[in-house]
Write a protein that holds these residues in place. Structure first.
Motif, PDB file in Angstrom:
ATOM      1  N   ARG A   3       0.845  -1.196   0.000  1.00 36.40           N
ATOM      2  CA  ARG A   3       0.000   0.000   0.000  1.00 36.40           C
ATOM      3  C   ARG A   3       0.881   1.247   0.000  1.00 36.40           C
ATOM      4  NH1 ARG A   3      -3.595  -0.017   5.087  1.00 36.40           N
ATOM      5  NH2 ARG A   3      -5.132   1.229   3.998  1.00 36.40           N
ATOM      6  N   GLN A   4       0.425   2.279  -0.654  1.00 34.41           N
ATOM      7  CA  GLN A   4       1.149   3.555  -0.646  1.00 34.41           C
ATOM      8  C   GLN A   4       1.114   4.141   0.760  1.00 34.41           C
ATOM      9  OE1 GLN A   4       0.588   6.630  -3.570  1.00 34.41           O
ATOM     10  NE2 GLN A   4       2.424   5.560  -4.253  1.00 34.41           N
ATOM     11  N   ARG A   5       2.214   4.774   1.159  1.00 39.03           N
ATOM     12  CA  ARG A   5       2.278   5.353   2.513  1.00 39.03           C
ATOM     13  C   ARG A   5       2.401   6.874   2.413  1.00 39.03           C
ATOM     14  NH1 ARG A   5       7.279   1.550   3.390  1.00 39.03           N
ATOM     15  NH2 ARG A   5       7.577   2.712   1.455  1.00 39.03           N
ATOM     16  N   VAL A   7       2.544  10.262   4.633  1.00 42.88           N
ATOM     17  CA  VAL A   7       2.788  10.741   6.000  1.00 42.88           C
ATOM     18  C   VAL A   7       2.588  12.257   6.021  1.00 42.88           C
ATOM     19  CG1 VAL A   7       4.543  11.015   7.814  1.00 42.88           C
ATOM     20  CG2 VAL A   7       4.365   8.849   6.557  1.00 42.88           C
ATOM     21  N   GLU A  30      -1.912   3.899   3.271  1.00 38.08           N
ATOM     22  CA  GLU A  30      -1.764   4.263   4.691  1.00 38.08           C
ATOM     23  C   GLU A  30      -1.679   5.773   4.836  1.00 38.08           C
ATOM     24  OE1 GLU A  30       1.691   2.339   6.291  1.00 38.08           O
ATOM     25  OE2 GLU A  30       1.018   0.367   5.603  1.00 38.08           O
ATOM     26  N   THR A  32      -0.634   8.491   7.804  1.00 34.73           N
ATOM     27  CA  THR A  32      -0.130   8.737   9.163  1.00 34.73           C
ATOM     28  C   THR A  32      -0.099  10.238   9.389  1.00 34.73           C
ATOM     29  OG1 THR A  32       1.282   6.798   8.975  1.00 34.73           O
ATOM     30  CG2 THR A  32       1.798   8.336  10.745  1.00 34.73           C
ATOM     31  N   ARG A 100       9.540   6.597  10.311  1.00 37.03           N
ATOM     32  CA  ARG A 100       8.343   6.292   9.533  1.00 37.03           C
ATOM     33  C   ARG A 100       8.658   6.434   8.044  1.00 37.03           C
ATOM     34  NH1 ARG A 100       3.064   5.383  11.795  1.00 37.03           N
ATOM     35  NH2 ARG A 100       3.458   5.315  14.014  1.00 37.03           N
ATOM     36  N   TYR A 102       7.870   6.885   4.080  1.00 38.55           N
ATOM     37  CA  TYR A 102       6.789   7.514   3.308  1.00 38.55           C
ATOM     38  C   TYR A 102       7.027   7.364   1.810  1.00 38.55           C
ATOM     39  CZ  TYR A 102       9.989  11.467   2.407  1.00 38.55           C
ATOM     40  OH  TYR A 102      11.051  12.253   2.001  1.00 38.55           O
TER      41      TYR A 102
END
Ligand SMILES: Cc1cc2nc3c(=O)[nH]c(=O)nc-3n(C[C@H](O)[C@H](O)[C@H](O)COP(=O)(O)OP(=O)(O)OC[C@H]3O[C@@H](n4cnc5c(N)ncnc54)[C@H](O)[C@@H]3O)c2cc1C
Length: 415
Positions: A3-5, A7, A30, A32, A100, A102
């Motif tokens: 899945r693409q993240r 942030v 995702e 965040t 994290r 991204y």
């Protein structure tokens, strides 16, 4: 496939709006949302107004109810301060060392209060206002009959002054300019606002500044450059903000009066976007500007999210803002850093007028004191809203018609 993240650093108005927009637009990767404060994203305008006066509740200022983030699978991390962006590794590092990853990153950390290097600024009772905790501190100090000094009569200083007076606090306000808000609205309008404060019992010290805050441990008096000494129980310093650009500047993003972004909210770093108070953006109508107002943070947060999804067009929102002081309503549409002509419709004495800021007869901005309606409110067909196409389309106008009450503002528009 992973899945693409996405942030977002900064869980304020721009960041919170962006996170919610991503989901509204159907993003399934995702999300965040990292926020240094211990609260979910909230609106700050009431902090100097209804919330400070105890008339509004904090829960009602949230950008969305806390549960909305979890229910939309937005990973809202409160008390999570980002300390480094690694653009090579595509990582955000948090205080405490967590990293994290991204795919796309939006940076919306807003600003912090400017702290002038004045002797005694560290004394207890010298207060500033950006967060709800700071609003609580001012509210706790603001007991009827006490004396406060407000330093700086920009928007925050003017609004705090009004709220303190409404709470029964005696206020002396100090400002370096000739009148409150004169830098943004011009001297004539500033003089009207000075009159409003005076009528509410504020002592206004103009073209003066603080030489020192004095007291033993706690502030007891303020000494000004012009030699005045004012006894007080507390002080509120509102002399502007410093945009929180350090993360992006250390990561190598192009900077100039904030972080430079294009009309799609893109910084110079690949996959990194910025919005809100920190973003010096390219605007199709106004050129380069950085705006420290609610409507911009909300609209630009949304626009940045659309850009991250490769959906949106250029961010071309015609800027607007408001302020409330006592029973006075201030509304502003457009952007005028300078002007060569200022035209009024309505009388300054009545405190109900429109002010038009022109450059070579092109309307840059319009300001309404207790007049003109909210340009953001679709229900209100107000005079300010009628000015929107005039500002956006850069129409050359006859200033005498702007001043003429009998001339319908919407009649200027070219079909
Ligand atoms: C008291 C007050 C009254 C106001 N009244 C008005 C008004 O009447 N009208 C108007 O138009 N505008 C008003 N404004 C301005 C408006 O609130 C701001 O323009 C708006 O909040 C900017 O939104 P933002 O998302 O850019 O920043 P913010 O709302 O400041 O949010 C940024 C968030 O990022 C967090 N953050 C910072 N650094 C990090 C980091 N490294 N890691 C993680 N999180 C971080 C901050 O803690 C903060 O929570 C007012 C502002 C204040 C303070």
């Amino acid at each position: 496939m992973q899945r693409q993240r996405f942030v977002i650093v900064g869980a304020g108005l721009a960041g919170g709006t962006a996170a919610l927009t991503l989901r509204q637009e159907g993003f399934e990767g995702e999300v965040t949302l990292l926020g240094a404060e211990s609260h979910p994203p909230y609106s700050r305008p009431p902090l100097s107004k209804g919330y400070m006066r105890g008339e509004e509740r904090f829960e009602d200022q949230l950008v969305a109810a806390e549960e909305a983030y979890a229910s939309q699978e937005i990973d809202l991390q409160r008390g999570a301060r980002a300390v480094r962006i690694d653009t090579g590794g595509k990582l955000v590092e948090l205080e405490g060392g967590e990293r994290r990853p991204y795919d796309r990153l939006l940076v919306t950390p807003g600003g912090r209060n400017r702290r002038p290097a004045v002797q005694g600024i560290e004394l207890e009772g010298v207060l500033q206002l950006r967060t709800v905790e700071e609003a609580d501190r001012i509210r706790a100090a603001a007991r009827p009959g006490r004396r406060a000094v407000v330093v700086g009569m920009g928007f925050i200083g003017s609004e705090v002054t009004a709220s303190l007076r409404q709470l029964g606090v005696e206020v002396t306000a100090i400002d370096g300019n000739r009148a409150p808000l004169a830098r943004v609205l011009g001297l004539e309008v500033g003089e009207v606002l000075a009159g409003v404060h005076r009528d509410h019992g504020v002592e206004l010290l103009r073209e003066d500044s603080v030489a020192a805050f004095e007291g033993s441990g706690r502030v007891e008096r303020v000494r000004t450059a012009a030699g005045r000494v004012i006894d007080c129980h507390f002080v509120v310093v509102g002399v502007g903000i410093v945009p929180n650009v350090e993360l992006l500047s250390a990561a190598g993003a192009a900077m100039e009066n904030g972080v430079l972004v294009d009309e799609m909210c893109r910084t110079s770093l690949p996959g990194v976007y910025a919005a809100g108070d920190i973003a010096n953006h390219w605007h199709p109508v106004f050129g380069r500007l950085r705006v420290e107002h609610w409507n911009n943070a909300s609209n630009q947060g949304r626009s940045a999210a659309l850009s991250m999804l490769e959906k949106g067009g250029p961010y071309d929102y015609v800027h607007s803002f408001w302020s409330d002081q006592y029973d006075q309503s201030l509304e502003y549409l457009g952007f005028a850093a300078s002007w060569d002509r200022l035209v009024f419709r309505g009388s300054l004495e009545s405190r109900r007028f429109l002010a038009f800021y022109l450059h070579e007869n092109v309307l840059q901005a319009v300001f309404g004191l207790n007049r003109g309606g909210d340009p953001e409110d679709p229900e209100k067909d107000g005079e300010l809203k009628a000015c929107l196409p005039l500002i956006r389309d850069r129409i050359r106008l006859d200033p005498s018609l702007l001043a003429d009450e009998d001339h319908d503002l919407s009649a200027f528009t070219v079909s």
